[in-house]
Motif scaffolding. Sequence first.
Motif, PDB file in Angstrom:
ATOM      1  N   GLU A 157      -0.860   8.634  -2.106  1.00  0.00           N
ATOM      2  CA  GLU A 157      -2.051   9.347  -2.597  1.00  0.00           C
ATOM      3  C   GLU A 157      -2.774  10.046  -1.441  1.00  0.00           C
ATOM      4  O   GLU A 157      -3.202  11.192  -1.547  1.00  0.00           O
ATOM      5  CB  GLU A 157      -3.031   8.361  -3.261  1.00  0.00           C
ATOM      6  N   ARG A 158      -2.932   9.324  -0.312  1.00  0.00           N
ATOM      7  CA  ARG A 158      -3.644   9.899   0.844  1.00  0.00           C
ATOM      8  C   ARG A 158      -2.870  11.085   1.420  1.00  0.00           C
ATOM      9  O   ARG A 158      -3.458  12.076   1.854  1.00  0.00           O
ATOM     10  CB  ARG A 158      -3.851   8.831   1.937  1.00  0.00           C
TER      11      ARG A 158
ATOM     12  N   THR B 190      -0.822   3.914  -2.455  1.00  0.00           N
ATOM     13  CA  THR B 190      -2.092   4.383  -1.882  1.00  0.00           C
ATOM     14  C   THR B 190      -1.811   5.329  -0.715  1.00  0.00           C
ATOM     15  O   THR B 190      -2.464   6.371  -0.576  1.00  0.00           O
ATOM     16  CB  THR B 190      -2.936   3.168  -1.411  1.00  0.00           C
ATOM     17  N   THR B 191      -0.828   4.986   0.114  1.00  0.00           N
ATOM     18  CA  THR B 191      -0.460   5.860   1.236  1.00  0.00           C
ATOM     19  C   THR B 191       0.013   7.216   0.706  1.00  0.00           C
ATOM     20  O   THR B 191      -0.366   8.271   1.230  1.00  0.00           O
ATOM     21  CB  THR B 191       0.651   5.199   2.092  1.00  0.00           C
TER      22      THR B 191
ATOM     23  N   PHE C  98      -6.267   3.115   2.521  1.00  0.00           N
ATOM     24  CA  PHE C  98      -7.379   3.054   1.566  1.00  0.00           C
ATOM     25  C   PHE C  98      -8.650   3.654   2.172  1.00  0.00           C
ATOM     26  O   PHE C  98      -9.398   4.370   1.519  1.00  0.00           O
ATOM     27  CB  PHE C  98      -7.600   1.596   1.147  1.00  0.00           C
TER      28      PHE C  98
ATOM     29  N   ALA D  40      -3.459   6.287  -9.958  1.00  0.00           N
ATOM     30  CA  ALA D  40      -2.635   6.881  -8.903  1.00  0.00           C
ATOM     31  C   ALA D  40      -1.697   7.929  -9.500  1.00  0.00           C
ATOM     32  O   ALA D  40      -1.144   7.747 -10.575  1.00  0.00           O
ATOM     33  CB  ALA D  40      -1.820   5.793  -8.203  1.00  0.00           C
TER      34      ALA D  40
ATOM     35  N   GLY E  53       0.791  -1.243   0.000  1.00  0.00           N
ATOM     36  CA  GLY E  53       0.000   0.000   0.000  1.00  0.00           C
ATOM     37  C   GLY E  53       0.808   1.270   0.000  1.00  0.00           C
ATOM     38  O   GLY E  53       0.337   2.307   0.455  1.00  0.00           O
TER      39      GLY E  53
ATOM     40  N   GLU F  52      -6.918   5.749  -7.433  1.00  0.00           N
ATOM     41  CA  GLU F  52      -6.649   4.433  -6.853  1.00  0.00           C
ATOM     42  C   GLU F  52      -5.724   3.618  -7.753  1.00  0.00           C
ATOM     43  O   GLU F  52      -5.835   3.651  -8.979  1.00  0.00           O
ATOM     44  CB  GLU F  52      -7.961   3.649  -6.634  1.00  0.00           C
ATOM     45  N   VAL F  53      -4.835   2.867  -7.118  1.00  0.00           N
ATOM     46  CA  VAL F  53      -3.869   2.042  -7.850  1.00  0.00           C
ATOM     47  C   VAL F  53      -4.596   1.026  -8.727  1.00  0.00           C
ATOM     48  O   VAL F  53      -4.274   0.830  -9.891  1.00  0.00           O
ATOM     49  CB  VAL F  53      -2.936   1.305  -6.852  1.00  0.00           C
TER      50      VAL F  53
ATOM     51  N   THR G 155      -8.385  11.707  -4.925  1.00  0.00           N
ATOM     52  CA  THR G 155      -7.403  10.626  -4.839  1.00  0.00           C
ATOM     53  C   THR G 155      -7.650   9.623  -5.957  1.00  0.00           C
ATOM     54  O   THR G 155      -8.779   9.249  -6.230  1.00  0.00           O
ATOM     55  CB  THR G 155      -7.484   9.886  -3.480  1.00  0.00           C
TER      56      THR G 155
END
Length: 694
Positions: free
Chosen positions: A25-26, A22-23, A260, A45, A19, A39-40, A37
């Motif tokens: 992106e957040r 994703t981390t 996520f 992403a 992740g 998502e992968v 955001t």
Amino acid sequence: MTELSHYRNIGIFAHVDAGKTTTTERILKLTGKIHKTGEVHDGAATTDFMEQEQERGITIQSAATTCYWRDHRFNIIDTPGHVDFTVEVYRSLKVLDGGVGVFCGSGGVEPQSETNWRYANESEVARVIFVNKLDRMGADFLRVVKQVKDVLGANPLVMCLPIGVEENFVGLVDLLERKAYVWDDSGLPENYEIVDIPADMVDEVEQYREMMIETALEQDDDLLMAYMEGEEPSIEDVKMCVRRGTIALDFFPTYCGSAFKNKGVQMVLDAVVDYLPCPTDVVPQPLTDEDGNETGDRAIVSITEPLKALAFKIMDDRFGALTFVRVYSGVLNKGDTILNSFTGKTERIGRMVEMHADDRNEIDRAQAGDIIAIVGMKNVQTGHTLCDPKHPVTLEPMIFPEPVISIAVKPKDKGGSEKMGIAIGKMIAEDPSFRVETDEDSGETILKGMGELHLDIKVDILNRTYGVDLIVGQPQVAYRETITTALEDSYTHKKQSGGSGQFGKIDYRIKPGEPGTGFVFSSKVVGGNVPKEFFPAIEKGFKGMMDQGPLAGYPVLDVEVELYDGGFHAVDSSAVAFEIAAKGAFRQSMPKAGPQIIEPIMKVDVYTPEDHVGDVIGDLNRRRGMIKDQEPGVTGVRIKADVPLSEMFGYIGHLRTMTSGRGQFSMEFAHYLPCPQNIATDVIAAAKELKDAK
């Protein structure tokens, strides 16, 4: 101008699928850098901007971006997790001051996490740990904490505890502040409440809080003594101690959450500000001389010092070549002339940009602590030092692993050759672990890399990005040759044909060297039978022959040559004569020294559900694998083995079939070992066939 103490140069690294992206992106969303955001799994992403990354859902090249949190500037690099791209992790860690290690709440410490952790230890990078995916089936925060201790030999400092597990995971308790954060179901990171600690967790929270404070206060004897005498330390004092211990690598503050689901990421950002070092907190980069030996001096991180910067990545995109640079000291302005200390040439800085994945903002000035990209630099490669022409220095260079696998490619049509040549030139500059050679006899281009996936991606990029249609051969293993017996021998090179002649006589010993030593030359000649000025020529002659072994023409490894006597002629001896003598000696002695073929052995790490362990071990045994270890986990078993690379082609397909798609594996080069006789015979026969065909 940002204060150096407000800089955080951090990397995010972990195993495939833990992740990381994703981390990232957040983090970008929370810091206001992006408003939606991506998502992968949707291929959207921000930092996975290559087509190949979006299709496969993995990160292939590290991407840089800049954002702000609590008035601190974060330069973030999202690194790949797959073992074939560890060179990206290695070179990113080289220029970072801190990192966030992401672990999967159910998968725990996975194979690639170990490799990345080892790289981070070698680079002495301070880290905080984020245990992600706590909303997953089988997630267990404290089990992962134990694995970090047992498998990585690290000391995780638990800073928070999760409220609920798996689908009931709703929030977490900050141990230091004694506050519970609970998020609602909207999935928005800002939608949380601060509530009382759940009654059933109060005792556990106090127990872990006490452990955390005691460990932290070990950094300050006075505070620890006061605490032992019953005096409660202030939160500021504890934070100061945690920061000190984190920078000293004594422990790693450990957080948890679900990137996520947007739970717990703010605490990681706060930890980066509170505990990870700024550029002036870390031990500065060592300076080296021209041969790469450390001089004992270091690059002091300061804006007032002369410019010192390291080019750590080259990337080619639609705007031209981008050189990613970490500035260690001084200031870099648009229009400045700088020196590349590796080539000895100066270059003028045209455009500088601040990167946000594949977008960029033009800037006129960069200072110590910045990670930026320079557009259109010539003759700069990864690892080169850029500095002030009046103060030339060399920063510690980067060392890249040798490739272990190769494939032959050729364009389908004649027009593709020129396109392929230009494209490959750009790709080599971007990726130092990717090498290319041309087979002079067959005219084929040989691509060399770190694994099947690595070369697969390169072929894909040539095809799609550069429009070159290729015919691709079978993967080839990088076999090598070595010797098994020591012997003494003598060789005389004598040539007399009108005018001055050539004469050189050498008496020498050849013996197998220690694994990994390559070629070692020494001289024991006393009394001047071979004058000292000819030693380099003799060494050059032997070394030049190491590229082609006597059995199948593969490069020769781990041979020691000792010169102990010889003879020379006052008129006819020359460096050239002794170099030819050494080459003749190599041809004469190597076939007598018990030559053998050696093959690359890979360190293979397989993860499989429990009900398929027997099948996987049986299959590895059939592939001539040596099982080293088995580690049962909650969701499956990790099997570690040493397996010859030649037996591992196409393994991922077999593994998925055996484990109903649930198995995973990673491998990296370990060492060379002798081939069994039947395989060596086949390798020699294949090499002979190829030679005859040419």
